[in-house]
Design a protein around this motif. Sequence first.
Motif, PDB file in Angstrom:
ATOM      1  N   VAL A  73       7.439 -39.219  39.218  1.00 21.09           N
ATOM      2  CA  VAL A  73       6.007 -38.949  39.482  1.00 21.09           C
ATOM      3  C   VAL A  73       5.134 -40.074  38.830  1.00 21.09           C
TER       4      VAL A  73
ATOM      5  N   LEU B 293       6.560 -27.239  39.705  1.00 23.50           N
ATOM      6  CA  LEU B 293       7.314 -26.108  39.656  1.00 23.50           C
ATOM      7  C   LEU B 293       8.966 -26.553  39.781  1.00 23.50           C
ATOM      8  N   LEU B 294       9.224 -27.370  40.664  1.00 20.87           N
ATOM      9  CA  LEU B 294      10.526 -27.962  41.211  1.00 20.87           C
ATOM     10  C   LEU B 294      10.969 -28.625  39.556  1.00 20.87           C
ATOM     11  N   ILE B 295      10.080 -29.623  39.200  1.00 23.46           N
ATOM     12  CA  ILE B 295      10.723 -30.392  37.772  1.00 23.46           C
ATOM     13  C   ILE B 295      11.097 -29.289  36.834  1.00 23.46           C
TER      14      ILE B 295
ATOM     15  N   VAL C 270      -0.514 -30.156  45.984  1.00 22.35           N
ATOM     16  CA  VAL C 270       0.446 -31.073  46.112  1.00 22.35           C
ATOM     17  C   VAL C 270       1.297 -31.184  44.760  1.00 22.35           C
TER      18      VAL C 270
ATOM     19  N   ARG D  41      12.058 -26.315  36.857  1.00 26.64           N
ATOM     20  CA  ARG D  41      12.979 -25.427  37.289  1.00 26.64           C
ATOM     21  C   ARG D  41      14.353 -25.912  37.433  1.00 26.64           C
TER      22      ARG D  41
ATOM     23  N   PRO E 272       4.208 -27.395  43.620  1.00 27.04           N
ATOM     24  CA  PRO E 272       5.329 -27.607  44.018  1.00 27.04           C
ATOM     25  C   PRO E 272       6.324 -28.617  43.260  1.00 27.04           C
ATOM     26  N   LEU E 273       5.642 -29.545  43.125  1.00 23.86           N
ATOM     27  CA  LEU E 273       6.412 -30.825  42.217  1.00 23.86           C
ATOM     28  C   LEU E 273       6.620 -30.316  40.873  1.00 23.86           C
TER      29      LEU E 273
ATOM     30  N   LEU F  74      13.130 -36.952  37.083  1.00 25.12           N
ATOM     31  CA  LEU F  74      12.141 -36.305  38.402  1.00 25.12           C
ATOM     32  C   LEU F  74      10.722 -36.709  37.674  1.00 25.12           C
ATOM     33  N   LEU F  75      10.518 -36.358  36.621  1.00 26.43           N
ATOM     34  CA  LEU F  75       9.115 -36.616  36.032  1.00 26.43           C
ATOM     35  C   LEU F  75       8.751 -38.169  35.964  1.00 26.43           C
TER      36      LEU F  75
END
Lengths: 293, 256
Positions: free
Chosen positions: A116, A99-101, A93, A103, A96-97, A112-113
Amino acid sequence: MGKRWHKWLIGGPPLLYLTVFFAIPTLIMLVASFRHPGEFGGLAPILTEDEAGRRLDLTTENYVRFFSDLLYAQLFLKSLWYALVTTLLCLLVAYPLALLIARSPKRYRDVLLLLVILPFWSNFLIRVYAWIIILGPQSVFLGAFNDLIGLAGLAPVQVLYTPAAVVIGLVYVHLPFMVLPLYANLEKHDPALLDAAQDLGANAWNRFWRVTFPLSLPGVYAGGALVFIPAFGIFAIPDILGGTGGTMIGNVIKQQFLDSRDWPFGSVLSMVLTVVAVALAGLAAWFARRSRL
Amino acid sequence: MRRPAWLWALALAAYAFLYAPLLVVVVYSFNDSTMNAQWIGFTLDWYRKLFRNEEMLTAAWNSLLIGVVSSAVATVLGTMAGYAMYRFRLRLLPLMVVAPIAIPEILMGVSLLIFFVMIDLTLGMVSIMLAHIAFCIGFVAIVVRARLAGLDDSLTEAARDLGATPWQAFRLVTLPLIMPGVVAGALMAFTLSIDDFVITFFTAGPDSKTLPLVIYTMVKITVTPEVNAVSTLLMLVTLALILIASRLSPGSLKAR
């Protein structure tokens, strides 16, 4: 500030505090694991008096009991298994989270962080309790699903008070511990490496699997240790979401201290839990260091 | 930057996973039903009940008191520890600071229980505070230590060259510069203390219930929507604290 006494003036008080309220209690518990349980719970006197005079009354029978009853080894294996599955699911889970943050453009990363971490700041028990509502058999979520499969003649799915509910709770509560180290690692990757891989003909999957993922291994191990250790010893989540079958080693430790009041045996279980958890974390650290070479 | 659609989809699903439970709790705190199953209608009854719940109010007050005292002491000791780790070579200190964070929490809970009973300390507010300080020191020390690492040493040296005593150099130059780290550490210690369940569970006496302990009992025995109301209020308080923290020291939130 090179004077020797400065060092103790500043470092001394916190060191003293942690010695008294962390190191000494841990040592006392280690000794307690070799003592006899008291008549009314707690610990029996550590000194006994007989014809030979006063002597220390220590025993290894608590450890013998632990190693001779397969039940406890099974319980440890089960807890290990739960913690391991939790760690792997967290990785699935979180990746991807993270990786997205990593990039995303720099100015969005913090937001974004923060998104989370934000749920992580609300009370741990509340986050676990929320899953009672979601996974309950009559909940809006599972209820509709159960009605639907009921039409097809299937038995309703029971999730709450099963091991699956425990694992869902464990994954949910520990997810940020996996995202943060992963992100810290992924953020440092040089995008030129992916360009190079593309130029050499690697497709998206190969770029991920043969460039990004191997480089992120230190983050994976760090996150793994951060999820695994707390998940291994937890008792509140199985207490709230697990039924009788969801019991983990933490629940039994709690029982020994509060219900059975067998402190020596509870101490044995705590010591074994700590040794196993720290050993596995050490292993993760060793892997992390090696994969950096 | 490569961010294909599937990456967005998976990340969005993960965000939904993170927020759905919290949303459910908030929505159900306004549900006019004694069960958590179906939506019946809007009500504020659970909040009204909450403010008449004597046990809950006492627990909230206990939590607040423990949080303030523990985080204050832990901030002072943690800042000292962070500074000592940065400036001096103390072999034992880094180990003692990190170990309580790295080992399973339950170990600290049960070992402190044995310890407190052994030294004949009545379990209650004091024992909880002593325990909370112990596990908060490390978190404060790590944040302060990180802040110090980003500091330019020549500033302190300049103060020393201009004739400041070590204490003056620390109080007038170093401390103001690391203040955001200290504040972040203090807030973190406060939240950790308010939220702690496991260690409090073992070190609390029968007359010293904190909010997490009461919530635990409520959740285990009778699931009433009152829990949703407390939870929603607690989330609001936490959110407010985070907003204050981010105002006081931007970037410090990343530390946790």
